[in-house]
Scaffold this motif. Structure first.
Motif, PDB file in Angstrom:
ATOM      1  N   HIS A  44      35.168  -9.430 -21.218  1.00 37.77           N
ATOM      2  CA  HIS A  44      34.231  -8.900 -20.202  1.00 37.77           C
ATOM      3  C   HIS A  44      34.786  -7.573 -19.719  1.00 37.77           C
ATOM      4  CE1 HIS A  44      36.544  -9.683 -16.489  1.00 37.77           C
ATOM      5  NE2 HIS A  44      36.892 -10.847 -16.996  1.00 37.77           N
ATOM      6  N   SER A  45      34.017  -6.870 -18.927  1.00 36.38           N
ATOM      7  CA  SER A  45      34.361  -5.548 -18.406  1.00 36.38           C
ATOM      8  C   SER A  45      34.523  -4.510 -19.520  1.00 36.38           C
ATOM      9  CB  SER A  45      35.631  -5.611 -17.552  1.00 36.38           C
ATOM     10  OG  SER A  45      35.398  -6.382 -16.408  1.00 36.38           O
ATOM     11  N   VAL A  63      30.721 -10.604 -22.370  1.00 38.97           N
ATOM     12  CA  VAL A  63      29.758 -10.075 -21.406  1.00 38.97           C
ATOM     13  C   VAL A  63      30.042  -8.586 -21.225  1.00 38.97           C
ATOM     14  CG1 VAL A  63      28.793 -10.375 -19.103  1.00 38.97           C
ATOM     15  CG2 VAL A  63      29.929 -12.295 -20.226  1.00 38.97           C
ATOM     16  N   VAL A  65      29.397  -4.674 -19.813  1.00 37.53           N
ATOM     17  CA  VAL A  65      29.046  -4.208 -18.479  1.00 37.53           C
ATOM     18  C   VAL A  65      28.457  -2.818 -18.612  1.00 37.53           C
ATOM     19  CG1 VAL A  65      31.324  -3.171 -18.029  1.00 37.53           C
ATOM     20  CG2 VAL A  65      29.914  -3.937 -16.114  1.00 37.53           C
ATOM     21  N   ALA A 189      28.753  -2.857 -10.835  1.00 40.61           N
ATOM     22  CA  ALA A 189      28.606  -4.157 -11.504  1.00 40.61           C
ATOM     23  C   ALA A 189      29.681  -5.076 -10.917  1.00 40.61           C
ATOM     24  CB  ALA A 189      28.797  -4.000 -13.003  1.00 40.61           C
ATOM     25  N   PHE A 191      32.449  -7.551 -10.190  1.00 39.68           N
ATOM     26  CA  PHE A 191      33.482  -8.197 -11.004  1.00 39.68           C
ATOM     27  C   PHE A 191      33.356  -9.710 -10.949  1.00 39.68           C
ATOM     28  CE2 PHE A 191      36.095  -4.198 -10.691  1.00 39.68           C
ATOM     29  CZ  PHE A 191      36.123  -3.979 -12.052  1.00 39.68           C
ATOM     30  N   GLN A 194      30.794 -10.749 -13.436  1.00 37.16           N
ATOM     31  CA  GLN A 194      31.319 -10.650 -14.808  1.00 37.16           C
ATOM     32  C   GLN A 194      32.272 -11.807 -15.095  1.00 37.16           C
ATOM     33  OE1 GLN A 194      32.490  -6.664 -16.167  1.00 37.16           O
ATOM     34  NE2 GLN A 194      31.955  -5.952 -14.098  1.00 37.16           N
ATOM     35  N   ARG A 197      30.364 -15.137 -15.505  1.00 35.99           N
ATOM     36  CA  ARG A 197      29.627 -15.264 -16.783  1.00 35.99           C
ATOM     37  C   ARG A 197      30.580 -15.422 -17.962  1.00 35.99           C
ATOM     38  NH1 ARG A 197      24.951 -11.007 -17.143  1.00 35.99           N
ATOM     39  NH2 ARG A 197      25.169 -11.678 -19.308  1.00 35.99           N
ATOM     40  N   ALA A 198      31.716 -14.715 -17.917  1.00 31.97           N
ATOM     41  CA  ALA A 198      32.713 -14.894 -18.983  1.00 31.97           C
ATOM     42  C   ALA A 198      33.228 -16.329 -18.955  1.00 31.97           C
ATOM     43  CB  ALA A 198      33.853 -13.909 -18.807  1.00 31.97           C
ATOM     44  N   PRO A 219      24.297  -7.203 -20.920  1.00 34.65           N
ATOM     45  CA  PRO A 219      25.295  -6.671 -19.986  1.00 34.65           C
ATOM     46  C   PRO A 219      24.985  -7.045 -18.529  1.00 34.65           C
ATOM     47  CG  PRO A 219      24.014  -4.903 -21.005  1.00 34.65           C
ATOM     48  CD  PRO A 219      23.547  -6.180 -21.614  1.00 34.65           C
ATOM     49  N   VAL A 220      26.038  -7.066 -17.723  1.00 34.35           N
ATOM     50  CA  VAL A 220      25.858  -7.301 -16.282  1.00 34.35           C
ATOM     51  C   VAL A 220      25.278  -6.036 -15.680  1.00 34.35           C
ATOM     52  CG1 VAL A 220      27.051  -7.691 -14.109  1.00 34.35           C
ATOM     53  CG2 VAL A 220      27.747  -8.957 -16.149  1.00 34.35           C
TER      54      VAL A 220
END
Ligand code: ADP
Length: 540
Positions: A44-45, A63, A65, A189, A191, A194, A197-198, A219-220
């Motif tokens: 993520h990120s 995920v 971003v 977005a 954190f 994110q 969801r991860a 994406p977030v």
């Protein structure tokens, strides 16, 4: 790093590895097969563009971003519509430069003719100095600074704190961690979204879903978030924020936060004020009532004195008549001496002296009568208890003689002074002695006697005792004695004792009756001793 991780996880079966940010994703995809064979990689990120630009491995899922520098600039210009220049601050690591590339692309064409200045290759101190000297009509966009132009390492979140503190213009950014004492606002977005969801992806993988079948998630999406305290600092009106923008760190006004407590406190204060008000009114009424009672007592006492003195008219007339008669006799004697022509000066002077003495005696009786007969407010003065009683007995001497009653005094000579009103206290004594004489109407003449005693009580009060040899008091009548209008006499009013009690109590004393003593009834009352004068006064 490889060696370290291999050593660390030797013999441990890893099912899923979470990679945060681009560099971690690169590393995990490159060395995952060796370090954690068969493990799924959940990222993520990582910016959606970077994800789109690469081919993900068969076990990679994640995920992405979207960092929205364009929208953040638009937000900044919306809040600062008068901004004339844009300053971008970034560091020099790959990550920092990656963000810079994204930002440049986004700013292109959005700055609407405003000059854009990039503070990128400076040491941090110079960057801070530069923002400190900015005109206030600027906008600062802070990307990230893991390393400054001089090669010094930093944590981007710490840099923003210094930057925001130094800057003369509001700072904007896209990372949630820059909020609080940092950026004023940004399109950010979250954190936590994110991360959650991860985490959900990790759970699915662990539950047996094949990562290859999952692919990259949507994406977030970033959204507007603002720091209320920074808006305050820069004088930015909160209403300029787009609808749905989340405002954090808002300090609620005391009213918003403690509405119920404040209302409660106000209600209590109001209640108390009402209570205090009504108590004050009540106190005023009570004072007025007390004054009225005092006035009535004085009037009643006066009426009582008039009634008692009325009973004594015969003997009082006698008291005055006696000196007047003596004066007349002396005048006659002087007349005769002068007529006979042998008036010697010495003899005449003796006669005149007798006349003066009788005159003084008569006027003394009249003075005392006037005192007792006029209306009189209650006063307080130091009094000699024995002297006060003596005066009453002198006034009653003629009446006692007329009734054949012997008045006997037994005084304690060491009494302290008392504090009170002479006329009113004498009225009490007058009443008790006259009652005593009244009670002995059927007593055989040679026994008729009223004894008046003064003494000091163990508690320091002065006690007055009046005892007679009359018919006494039935025990059952004792409680009624001091009530108003209780009388057993044909022409009595039943007020004497009730007035006596109100006078004694107004002096802070007590009065009561006992059967017995001299054989008849005994009445006692006490009065507190006057406070001793201070030593200085005593010396004076
Ligand atoms: P009054 O003298 O007008 O009756 P008081 O209040 O002075 O009113 O007395 C109330 C009653 O108390 C008297 O009527 C009498 O019955 C009783 N009393 C008062 N003093 C004596 C006493 N020394 N001996 C017996 N009874 C008394």
């Amino acid at each position: 790093m490889q060696a370290l991780l291999r050593e660390k996880y030797r013999g441990v079966k890893i099912d899923a590895v979470v990679a945060v940010e681009m560099a971690a994703l690169d590393f995990a995809e490159r060395f995952g097969d060796v370090l954690w064979p068969g493990a799924a990689i959940v990222f993520h990120s990582v910016p959606a563009r970077s994800v789109a630009a690469r081919t993900l491995g068969p076990r990679t899922v994640g995920v992405p971003v979207r960092y929205d520098f364009g929208a953040t600039l638009e937000l900044a210009l919306r809040l600062r519509s008068d901004a004339r220049r844009i300053v971008v601050v970034a560091g020099t690591t790959d990550f920092d430069r990656g963000l810079l590339r994204l930002a440049r692309a986004a700013l292109d064409g959005r700055s609407a003719g405003r000059p854009v200045e990039y503070l990128v290759d400076l040491p941090l101190a110079d960057t801070l100095a530069a923002v400190r000297n900015l005109p206030s009509d600027a906008i600062v966009l802070y990307l990230a600074m893991f390393q400054d132009g001089a090669g010094a390492r930093h944590v981007p979140r710490n840099v923003i704190t210094q930057l925001a503190a130094a800057s003369r213009a509001p700072v904007f950014g896209v990372f949630e961690t820059y909020l609080r004492d940092g950026i004023a606002a940004g399109v950010i977005a979250s954190f936590s979204v994110q991360g959650r969801r991860a985490g959900e992806l990790v759970a699915r993988v662990l539950n047996g879903e094949r990562p290859g079948g999952l692919g990259a998630e949507a994406p977030v999406a970033p959204a507007c978030i603002a720091d209320w305290r920074q808006l305050e600092r820069w004088g930015i009106d909160e209403r300029l924020l787009p609808g749905g923008c989340e405002v954090r760190f808002k300090e609620l006004a005391a009213w918003d936060r403690y509405r119920w407590q404040i209302l409660g406190a106000l209600a209590i204060i109001l209640g108390q004020a009402t209570l205090i008000g009504s108590l004050l009114v009540q106190r005023q009424r009570r004072q007025r009532a007390e004054l009225a009672v005092e006035r009535h007592r004085v009037e009643l006492a006066h009426a009582g004195r008039l009634a008692t003195m009325g009973e004594l008219t015969a003997s009082i007339a006698h008291e005055v008549n006696q000196p007047l008669g003596a004066i007349l006799a002396n005048v006659d004697a002087a007349d005769m001496l002068l007529e006979a022509g042998d008036a010697r000066p010495g003899e005449v002077r003796q006669i005149l002296a007798d006349i003066r003495k009788d005159d003084l005696r008569a006027s003394e009786v009249i003075r005392r009568l006037r005192e007792l007969l006029t209306r009189h407010e209650m006063t307080r003065e130091p009094l000699d208890a024995n002297e006060t009683v003596s005066e009453v007995l002198r006034l009653l001497a003629a009446e006692a003689r007329r009734r054949g009653v012997e008045l006997v005094e037994a005084f304690d000579a060491t009494l302290p002074q008392i504090l009170g009103d002479r006329v009113h206290l004498q009225q009490v004594l007058l009443n008790l002695v006259v009652n005593g004489m009244d009670a002995m109407a059927k007593t055989s003449p040679h026994l008729r006697r009223v004894l008046v005693r003064t003494s000091l009580r163990p508690d320091g009060d002065v006690e007055f005792t009046v005892s007679d040899r009359g018919q006494g008091i039935d025990l059952e009548h004792l409680p009624k004695l001091f009530g108003s209008f209780y009388t057993t006499k044909e022409r009595g009013m039943g007020l004497g004792l009730s007035i006596a009690r109100s006078i004694v109590e107004a002096h802070g004393g007590r009065i009561w009756a006992e059967a017995g003593g001299e054989g008849g009834a005994t009445f006692r009352f006490t009065l507190p001793a006057a406070p001793r004068p201070a030593p200085a006064e005593q010396a004076a």
